[in-house]
Design an enzyme around this catalytic site. Structure first.
Site, mmCIF file in Angstrom:
data_model
loop_
_atom_site.group_PDB
_atom_site.id
_atom_site.type_symbol
_atom_site.label_atom_id
_atom_site.label_comp_id
_atom_site.label_asym_id
_atom_site.label_seq_id
_atom_site.Cartn_x
_atom_site.Cartn_y
_atom_site.Cartn_z
ATOM 1 N N SER A 209 0.550 -2.109 -0.531
ATOM 2 C CA SER A 209 -0.909 -1.868 -0.346
ATOM 3 C C SER A 209 -0.869 -1.455 1.665
ATOM 4 O O SER A 209 0.187 -1.364 1.700
ATOM 5 C CB SER A 209 -1.476 -3.006 -0.102
ATOM 6 O OG SER A 209 -2.939 -3.136 -0.276
ATOM 7 N N ASN A 210 -1.780 -1.848 1.979
ATOM 8 C CA ASN A 210 -2.482 -1.608 3.093
ATOM 9 C C ASN A 210 -2.745 -2.756 4.267
ATOM 10 O O ASN A 210 -3.066 -3.107 3.521
ATOM 11 C CB ASN A 210 -2.388 0.028 3.949
ATOM 12 C CG ASN A 210 -3.831 -0.044 3.031
ATOM 13 O OD1 ASN A 210 -4.525 -0.920 3.807
ATOM 14 N ND2 ASN A 210 -3.826 1.171 2.993
ATOM 15 N N ASP A 211 -2.667 -2.648 5.483
ATOM 16 C CA ASP A 211 -3.758 -3.356 6.214
ATOM 17 C C ASP A 211 -5.155 -3.719 6.848
ATOM 18 O O ASP A 211 -5.924 -3.428 7.023
ATOM 19 C CB ASP A 211 -3.195 -3.132 7.825
ATOM 20 C CG ASP A 211 -1.690 -4.467 7.806
ATOM 21 O OD1 ASP A 211 -1.422 -5.066 6.970
ATOM 22 O OD2 ASP A 211 -1.043 -4.614 9.410
ATOM 23 N N SER A 212 -5.870 -2.454 5.533
ATOM 24 C CA SER A 212 -6.749 -2.567 5.880
ATOM 25 C C SER A 212 -8.156 -3.080 5.562
ATOM 26 O O SER A 212 -8.029 -4.364 4.562
ATOM 27 C CB SER A 212 -7.861 -0.532 5.363
ATOM 28 O OG SER A 212 -9.076 -0.650 5.009
#
Ligand code: C5P
Length: 401
Positions: A209-212
């Site tokens: 996933s990512n940091d959004s």
């Protein structure tokens, strides 16, 4: 903007009064001066002293306790109000407001108030659903008073229902959006807004996933709704409060998001693609949790490309539909963003310099450049994501739709 205002907080008698203390603190923290007016019933739950200590202002509870010979309390309060918020607003106070009754300090000052009035109905579900209350709420709406949806959940009565006072942070977010200067440019338009990051499963308990944070997308969804649009918010998991009054579709992976966007786009007027979509996903998702291999220090996961959602939609969009994308770049911001806009057939791209740690992912502030199809560029100052969302919705309303 919800700052530097003289706010009058009206507190009526409900068990939810304790939440008004946090609301008061949040409004003060935003740089407002807050005067509290309490009904007699409210003072049975929390003492005026508590509100006075927090607000550092006189708390008004009695019409006839006059501070100075020249002041008429309820008129003085009303005249010194830039914004009035009634939270909690009981069935009784709502009924008085709807019928012009002025028989105590709160109802009298509200009747004399010409500033915008915001009301947060807070009561038992059955009281909220009573035709009399519904009628009174309708009357307030017709009179131009803004009402926030009561929250649903566990009531003090011991059962689930609608009527709870929403959390103070959510009330403040709502007030901030309501106080924005957006004209109703998106009235009658159906807009899809995507937000948050996608999760690409490796196995049942692991994912890429990512940091959004979803903050930008949620702000856009709220402002678009405020501008009159019917909003469909498609969101990855976030820690943000869910906006009310719009359709929310929860998605996990890019593939799920793609399907949801494709389905909804056929009869939508536009897509604002603020989600941080993973470019790749694991080629296969293991059915069982992947075990550690003690004989090998290396672990490989083969990845395969995800569909580029906004680019695919850009290909099929009709001339009366618009597509807005985002470009988070660490270098050559405007050049790279422009290339992306052209390649993905977008009407507008929002270019965001993510090398600057003061803005972007996870922070409350951002600075972006809007790049239009015709090459025009508008750079925003560093400002809140809500302010950027407002500028975005305004340019969409003025130049794209
Ligand atoms: O190419 P890049 O990922 O920087 O492009 C960003 C824009 O493309 C964003 O609007 C993002 O939501 C969208 N995007 C997408 N599908 C992907 C990757 C990005 O729609 N697989």
């Amino acid at each position: 903007m919800l700052t530097n205002k003289k706010i009058t907080l009206y507190v009526s008698g409900s068990i939810a009064v304790y939440k008004s203390l946090s609301l008061l603190r949040l409004l003060i923290k935003k740089g407002n001066q807050v005067t509290v007016v309490m009904t007699k019933a409210a003072t049975e739950f929390v003492t005026p002293l508590t509100f006075m200590t927090l607000s550092k202002q006189t708390v008004y509870t009695d019409e006839f306790k006059v501070e100075s010979a020249s002041d008429v309390n309820h008129i003085k309060i009303a005249d010194e109000t830039d914004l009035a918020i009634v939270a909690p607003a009981t069935a009784d106070l709502i009924a008085k407001m709807a019928n012009g009754i002025a028989d105590d300090i709160a109802s009298s000052a509200l009747l004399a108030t010409t500033a915008p009035i915001y009301v947060v109905p807070t009561m038992n579900t059955h009281m909220l659903e009573n035709p009399a209350t519904k009628r009174n709420i309708r009357t307030l709406r017709e009179d131009g008073i803004q009402l926030m949806d009561s929250a649903t959940g566990f009531l003090a009565e011991g059962y689930e229902g609608k009527g709870r006072m929403p959390e103070p942070v959510d009330i403040v977010s709502w007030l901030e959006v309501m106080e924005l200067s957006v004209t109703k440019q998106l009235q009658g338009k159906k807009i899809i807004v995507t937000a948050g990051g996608t999760k690409e499963r490796i196995d049942p308990v692991r994912y890429l996933s990512n940091d959004s944070s979803g903050k930008m997308g949620y702000a856009i969804a709220r402002v678009a709704q405020r501008a009159g649009a019917e909003v469909i918010l498609m969101t990855g998991k976030t820690s943000l409060s869910r906006p009310t009054g719009m359709k929310i579709i929860d998605i996990e992976s890019a593939a799920e998001l793609f399907n949801a966007v494709k389905d909804a786009f056929t009869d939508a007027d536009g897509l604002i693609m603020a989600a941080a979509v993973a470019d790749f996903r694991p080629l296969t998702t293991a059915k069982q949790k992947i075990k550690k291999n003690d004989d090998n220090d290396l672990m490989n996961i083969s990845l395969t490309k995800n569909p580029d959602i906004v680019a695919e939609i850009g290909k099929i969009k009709r001339s009366n539909q618009f597509v807005v994308g985002f470009a988070a770049e660490t270098n050559d911001l405007l050049e790279n963003a422009t290339k992306k806009m052209l390649k993905k057939h977008l009407d507008l791209i929002v270019a965001n310099d993510v090398a600057n740690i003061n803005i972007g992912f996870n922070s409350d502030d951002n600075q972006v450049t809007f790049i239009f199809k015709n090459g025009q560029q508008i750079q925003t100052p560093i400002e809140s994501k809500l302010a950027i969302a407002t500028e975005l919705i305004n340019v969409i309303g003025e130049q794209i739709i």
